[in-house]
Design a protein around this motif. Sequence first.
Motif, PDB file in Angstrom:
ATOM      1  N   HIS A  40     104.068  56.339  -3.953  1.00  0.00           N
ATOM      2  CA  HIS A  40     104.019  54.893  -3.731  1.00  0.00           C
ATOM      3  C   HIS A  40     103.138  54.256  -4.814  1.00  0.00           C
ATOM      4  CE1 HIS A  40     105.672  55.270   0.475  1.00  0.00           C
ATOM      5  NE2 HIS A  40     105.391  56.523   0.139  1.00  0.00           N
ATOM      6  N   ARG A  41     103.692  53.279  -5.495  1.00  0.00           N
ATOM      7  CA  ARG A  41     102.973  52.716  -6.644  1.00  0.00           C
ATOM      8  C   ARG A  41     101.726  51.944  -6.206  1.00  0.00           C
ATOM      9  NH1 ARG A  41     107.390  49.329  -9.405  1.00  0.00           N
ATOM     10  NH2 ARG A  41     107.829  49.042  -7.199  1.00  0.00           N
ATOM     11  N   ARG A  42     100.885  51.696  -7.202  1.00  0.00           N
ATOM     12  CA  ARG A  42      99.591  51.078  -6.880  1.00  0.00           C
ATOM     13  C   ARG A  42      99.470  49.666  -7.456  1.00  0.00           C
ATOM     14  NH1 ARG A  42      96.309  55.354  -9.845  1.00  0.00           N
ATOM     15  NH2 ARG A  42      98.371  55.624 -10.757  1.00  0.00           N
ATOM     16  N   LEU A  43      98.526  48.923  -6.874  1.00  0.00           N
ATOM     17  CA  LEU A  43      98.169  47.597  -7.382  1.00  0.00           C
ATOM     18  C   LEU A  43      96.759  47.642  -7.940  1.00  0.00           C
ATOM     19  CD1 LEU A  43      99.324  45.127  -4.567  1.00  0.00           C
ATOM     20  CD2 LEU A  43     100.383  45.480  -6.816  1.00  0.00           C
ATOM     21  N   ALA A  44      96.574  46.956  -9.045  1.00  0.00           N
ATOM     22  CA  ALA A  44      95.224  46.838  -9.611  1.00  0.00           C
ATOM     23  C   ALA A  44      94.403  45.898  -8.737  1.00  0.00           C
ATOM     24  CB  ALA A  44      95.313  46.289 -11.024  1.00  0.00           C
ATOM     25  N   ARG A  45      93.104  46.026  -8.841  1.00  0.00           N
ATOM     26  CA  ARG A  45      92.193  45.115  -8.143  1.00  0.00           C
ATOM     27  C   ARG A  45      92.640  43.667  -8.371  1.00  0.00           C
ATOM     28  NH1 ARG A  45      87.282  45.822  -6.436  1.00  0.00           N
ATOM     29  NH2 ARG A  45      87.208  47.982  -7.129  1.00  0.00           N
ATOM     30  N   MET A  46      92.569  42.845  -7.310  1.00  0.00           N
ATOM     31  CA  MET A  46      93.019  41.453  -7.430  1.00  0.00           C
ATOM     32  C   MET A  46      92.080  40.679  -8.351  1.00  0.00           C
ATOM     33  SD  MET A  46      95.580  41.205  -5.339  1.00  0.00           S
ATOM     34  CE  MET A  46      96.188  42.819  -4.824  1.00  0.00           C
ATOM     35  N   LYS A  47      92.680  39.898  -9.214  1.00  0.00           N
ATOM     36  CA  LYS A  47      91.870  39.057 -10.098  1.00  0.00           C
ATOM     37  C   LYS A  47      91.407  37.802  -9.345  1.00  0.00           C
ATOM     38  CE  LYS A  47      92.286  36.685 -14.490  1.00  0.00           C
ATOM     39  NZ  LYS A  47      93.229  36.361 -15.573  1.00  0.00           N
ATOM     40  N   GLY A  48      92.072  37.496  -8.257  1.00  0.00           N
ATOM     41  CA  GLY A  48      91.772  36.295  -7.484  1.00  0.00           C
ATOM     42  C   GLY A  48      93.088  35.660  -7.111  1.00  0.00           C
ATOM     43  N   ARG A  49      93.034  34.476  -6.551  1.00  0.00           N
ATOM     44  CA  ARG A  49      94.258  33.751  -6.238  1.00  0.00           C
ATOM     45  C   ARG A  49      94.546  32.807  -7.392  1.00  0.00           C
ATOM     46  NH1 ARG A  49      94.809  32.691   0.018  1.00  0.00           N
ATOM     47  NH2 ARG A  49      92.873  33.555   0.752  1.00  0.00           N
ATOM     48  N   SER A  50      95.827  32.518  -7.576  1.00  0.00           N
ATOM     49  CA  SER A  50      96.150  31.597  -8.670  1.00  0.00           C
ATOM     50  C   SER A  50      95.471  30.248  -8.407  1.00  0.00           C
ATOM     51  CB  SER A  50      97.653  31.459  -8.845  1.00  0.00           C
ATOM     52  OG  SER A  50      98.247  31.139  -7.618  1.00  0.00           O
ATOM     53  N   ASP A  51      95.296  29.897  -7.112  1.00  0.00           N
ATOM     54  CA  ASP A  51      94.652  28.603  -6.842  1.00  0.00           C
ATOM     55  C   ASP A  51      93.120  28.671  -6.841  1.00  0.00           C
ATOM     56  OD1 ASP A  51      95.178  30.095  -4.581  1.00  0.00           O
ATOM     57  OD2 ASP A  51      96.348  28.540  -3.563  1.00  0.00           O
ATOM     58  N   ASP A  52      92.554  29.876  -7.157  1.00  0.00           N
ATOM     59  CA  ASP A  52      91.095  29.991  -7.313  1.00  0.00           C
ATOM     60  C   ASP A  52      90.644  29.492  -8.676  1.00  0.00           C
ATOM     61  OD1 ASP A  52      90.579  31.281  -4.988  1.00  0.00           O
ATOM     62  OD2 ASP A  52      90.468  33.283  -5.857  1.00  0.00           O
ATOM     63  N   MET A  53      91.598  29.417  -9.593  1.00  0.00           N
ATOM     64  CA  MET A  53      91.218  29.128 -10.974  1.00  0.00           C
ATOM     65  C   MET A  53      90.570  27.756 -11.081  1.00  0.00           C
ATOM     66  SD  MET A  53      93.533  29.357 -14.375  1.00  0.00           S
ATOM     67  CE  MET A  53      94.131  27.682 -14.310  1.00  0.00           C
ATOM     68  N   LEU A  54      89.430  27.725 -11.748  1.00  0.00           N
ATOM     69  CA  LEU A  54      88.738  26.457 -11.963  1.00  0.00           C
ATOM     70  C   LEU A  54      89.054  25.975 -13.373  1.00  0.00           C
ATOM     71  CD1 LEU A  54      85.284  27.706 -10.656  1.00  0.00           C
ATOM     72  CD2 LEU A  54      86.683  25.955  -9.534  1.00  0.00           C
TER      73      LEU A  54
END
Length: 435
Positions: A319-333
Amino acid sequence: MEIKYWNKEIEKISREELDKLQLERLQKTVGQALKTEYYGSRLPAAGINSAADIKSLADLRRLPFTTKINLREAYPFGMLAVPKSEVVRMHASSGTTGKPTTIYLTADDLARSTDITTRSVVATGAGSDDVFQNMMTYGLFTGGIVLHYGVENLGAMVIPASSGNTARQFQLMKDFNTTIIHATPSYMLYLYSRMDDFGIKPSDLNLKKAFVGAEPHSEDVRKKIEKLWGIDVYNSYGLSEMNGPGLAFECQYKDCMHVWEDAYIMEIIDPETLEPVPDGEEGELVLTILVRDAMPLIRYRTRDLTRIIPGECKCGRTHRRLARMKGRSDDMLIINGVNVFPSQIEEVVMRMKEIGTNYLIVVQKAGPLDKLIVKVELTREILTDDTRDLYALKARIAESLKASIFINPIVELHEPGALPVSEGKAKRVMDERRD
Ligand code: ADP
Ligand code: ZN
């Protein structure tokens, strides 16, 4: 390292078999979706009138995306595919970005959700001898109860402590020799910062592992928690819309999170063009759940930014993996026109040994411009009367931040315990420009 599996056959399934299983389950999911008020009109509009219209996994792309707004439109029962009498459980999201959304499970759905959660827990090397103290909030939020069920199913003892009440958490850990904690990473840091007050050292405890999730955090935060507590920390990612934690977990190698692909189809898309990006490239995670009869959810846009790690893991799971989340697209300031993710700031501040366990990002209007203030708590050791040292430290933090985010921040130093803490998901950003 001895690798532990809960269901070895399915965890090491061949890619070919997995594709077959995904297709069968996708067809079934589409069949269920067509019974709902919400998808019942939307799928035919996309040319899908029956499960048989899905002939291959490539047909997934013919299906429309679903968003949080759609979930709210369908509230409360627009996506329910079974009679209400068959529902045994509901959950709701924590509502970080607005009105909460609800999900429903039948008894079979719940059994499947529990089983894959157990898989995730065992993947970290946990076993039935473990004592698991669950510090996630119990209630509508999936973080508490869903993992509780998964660990109970394994046969380990669960302490349903829920969140908050630091004194009781320490007491339970000591009295029952807790070996695993489940908490948000910010709560792990907070708990550590209170140890002195309770006269406790990590070496007084029997703790081996922590599962941390529910909020974005950097690799440096993981390392910090591991070092401070002297334990192994595993990243866990989930969202209530997809049955909560258990969806993606790090294995004993702690190298990105396995997604159980017999239960979920993952896609990564470019959030602007909505086109899929190749494995390994960053974009927005889109998920389809394959094991929920009560409430199908197709191509759900999570808003979470990550990438797929292709290939097999050292643990042998396919089962493939996901990298650590960078954040939500709506978190971007967007600060003075520059894009900044809070995770970039966290990476810098959590790497500095003088900075303790808490920080806060504040953005304000300053005339026509924006002002970025980064407030950090110092460690007890660094607290000094020599203000010259503190000036130098402040300048060094500002410089490191500037190098990473290309903006000059105002750095504020605070005493340990001075910044606000939250028992659930941490609120690290206060954007005061909109008020
Ligand atoms: P809400 O969307 O209201 O916060 P949830 O409680 O379902 O509701 O939270 C799910 C969200 O929490 C995910 O979409 C993601 O943004 C965040 N999250 C959960 N686990 C992690 C993790 N390990 N790393 C980063 N973000 C996470
Ligand atoms: Zn692995």
